[in-house]
Design an enzyme around this catalytic site. Sequence first.
Site, short mmCIF file in Angstrom:
data_model
loop_
_atom_site.label_atom_id
_atom_site.label_comp_id
_atom_site.label_asym_id
_atom_site.label_seq_id
_atom_site.Cartn_x
_atom_site.Cartn_y
_atom_site.Cartn_z
N TYR A 254 1.24 0.65 -4.10
CA TYR A 254 3.21 0.11 -3.65
C TYR A 254 3.33 1.13 -3.11
O TYR A 254 4.65 1.59 -3.01
CB TYR A 254 2.67 0.62 -5.30
CG TYR A 254 1.70 -0.06 -6.23
CD1 TYR A 254 2.76 -1.56 -6.88
CD2 TYR A 254 0.67 0.27 -6.99
CE1 TYR A 254 1.45 -1.94 -7.95
CE2 TYR A 254 -0.14 -0.85 -7.70
CZ TYR A 254 0.57 -1.99 -8.24
OH TYR A 254 -0.29 -2.59 -9.22
N PRO B 248 -7.43 -5.96 -11.13
CA PRO B 248 -7.54 -3.99 -11.13
C PRO B 248 -6.51 -4.68 -9.56
O PRO B 248 -6.15 -5.68 -9.09
CB PRO B 248 -8.72 -3.54 -10.10
CG PRO B 248 -8.81 -4.86 -10.77
CD PRO B 248 -9.08 -5.99 -11.12
N GLY B 249 -4.90 -3.72 -9.29
CA GLY B 249 -3.95 -3.53 -8.06
C GLY B 249 -4.93 -2.37 -7.13
O GLY B 249 -5.54 -2.07 -6.10
N ARG B 250 -4.47 -1.33 -7.79
CA ARG B 250 -4.43 -0.05 -6.85
C ARG B 250 -5.85 0.08 -7.31
O ARG B 250 -5.61 0.83 -6.06
CB ARG B 250 -3.53 1.27 -8.40
CG ARG B 250 -3.54 2.56 -7.92
CD ARG B 250 -3.07 3.59 -8.51
NE ARG B 250 -2.47 2.42 -9.86
CZ ARG B 250 -0.55 3.15 -9.41
NH1 ARG B 250 -0.10 3.70 -8.61
NH2 ARG B 250 0.20 2.13 -10.33
N CYS C 115 18.76 9.85 3.58
CA CYS C 115 19.64 10.31 2.70
C CYS C 115 20.31 10.29 1.78
O CYS C 115 20.57 9.79 0.86
CB CYS C 115 21.51 9.56 4.38
SG CYS C 115 21.30 9.58 5.70
C1 LIG Z 1 0.30 -7.58 -14.84
C2 LIG Z 1 -0.06 -7.17 -14.29
N1 LIG Z 1 -1.67 -6.78 -13.88
C3 LIG Z 1 -1.97 -5.88 -12.93
C4 LIG Z 1 -1.50 -5.34 -12.35
C5 LIG Z 1 -1.85 -4.04 -11.24
O1 LIG Z 1 -2.04 -2.70 -12.01
P1 LIG Z 1 -2.60 -1.77 -11.16
O2 LIG Z 1 -2.40 -1.46 -9.46
O3 LIG Z 1 -2.15 -0.45 -11.97
O4 LIG Z 1 -4.08 -1.78 -11.54
C6 LIG Z 1 0.39 -4.65 -12.75
C7 LIG Z 1 0.40 -3.36 -12.28
O5 LIG Z 1 2.01 -3.55 -12.39
C8 LIG Z 1 0.27 -5.61 -14.12
O6 LIG Z 1 1.70 -5.75 -13.75
#
Ligand SMILES: Cc1ncc(COP(=O)(O)O)c(C=O)c1O
Length: 435
Positions: free
Chosen positions: A391, A292-294, A362
């Site tokens: 992001y 997970p990132g987001r 712009c």
């Molecule tokens: C390989 C991979 N893992 C994890 C992520 C994280 O995705 P998210 O931020 O939607 O959880 C991404 C996002 O582009 C990704 O490309």
Amino acid sequence: MSIKQYESYKVNELGHLTIGGIDTVDLAKHYDTPLYVYDVTRIRQNARIFKDALKTLGVRGQIAYASKAFSTIAMLQIIKQEGLSLDVVSTGELYTAIRAGFPKEKIHLHGNNKTREEFSMAVEEDIGCVVLDNFHDITLLENELGDTQHMDVLMRVTPGVASHTHQYIMTGHEDSKFGFDLFNGQADEAFTRLVSHSNIHLKGLHCHLGSQLTDSSSYTQASARLFKKIRQWHEETGYEPKVMNFGGGFGIQYTDQDPLVRYEEMIASLINDVRGRVKALDIPFPEIWLEPGRAIVGNAGLTLYSVGAIKHLPNIRTYVSVDGGMTDNIRPALYNADYHGVVANKAAKKTSSTVSIAGKCCESGDMLIDELTVPETEPGDILAVYSTGAYGFSMANNYNRFPKPAVVFVEEGRDQLVVRRESLDDIIKNDLSYE
Ligand SMILES: Cc1ncc(COP(=O)(O)O)c(C=O)c1O
């Protein structure tokens, strides 16, 4: 446990929005705007939801924070404290991790076009795992590893699952630049090349299906397809994956229109699916890795802006312009991402009109929020845009030569600058005169 979107935002006795117990209007005065603010408590809570989900289900695995969502030294120090692993996609992200003192064995390198430098750094730093995306990757890694060096790898495959999300953040479908196609022979060829390699140890498979997914259906569909291939390889060679990595993609609530996403339920449903498939194959249960990132940082961050010009177009719309925009948050311009916000210094006031929040770049497309209901708004007001933690900073750019904003962390009533605001000298620091 799922955390509701706006739960950490409160209104104090002055009628100001607070985050992590700190008055956002004070933060804007002290650090200037635009300003990214993160509630560290929230980051920790989000990280724990994922870790606890695996623990509760009795599953061994790793939660690797996808650092592309937001990578700075302070952020990675928190991820390290929370005991997560880390996904990086460049020498820049890897360098940040190393400078943050992140345990190297918990770092995974990704990328659909990794360079020789990236492999060289990964091997030299002896990181935990490389996720191989294509045949070029395999050749580069083979070239990089000396006779005595080894690297654990996962093979990224495209399972052919079209997730219900924006085209630009969809990655698991067949027509994708990422990964080995699972059913057109590519994955088989790569598997044959890797399965008995002397230096490269194929630990398992990886897929990432897209972003902003709000239920488990894409994950379970992907599981079905991955295990179909595993069954074939198991029957042919006896192969048993040690790791199955289902990527990131866990969605968040940007606005009230988005559903509340219950990560623990999504993970339980995926694990349940995997359990059935592993049992049917009679192989040991693999480690489950997620990225997970987001979902770790998105709803922990907000951006503070100062309101400037206001343009009324009777019967059309009112543009309220702020001192940032697509340079600090490109997502609305890139894929029509929706955001919600509030006038932070008037958070207790009754809303009276609907306006459009415009950035200062712009570009006509530099709009941050299409429709936001606000109280009477005037230049100098502070606008808070919610859920900009993922992001935003990481995709920030210097279009129009705007300096990138500062980043402040708040936790337990304390605020701390963790990324300095770029100066005008930073803007020209790499420019050279033409003699
Ligand atoms: C390989 C991979 N893992 C994890 C992520 C994280 O995705 P998210 O931020 O939607 O959880 C991404 C996002 O582009 C990704 O490309």
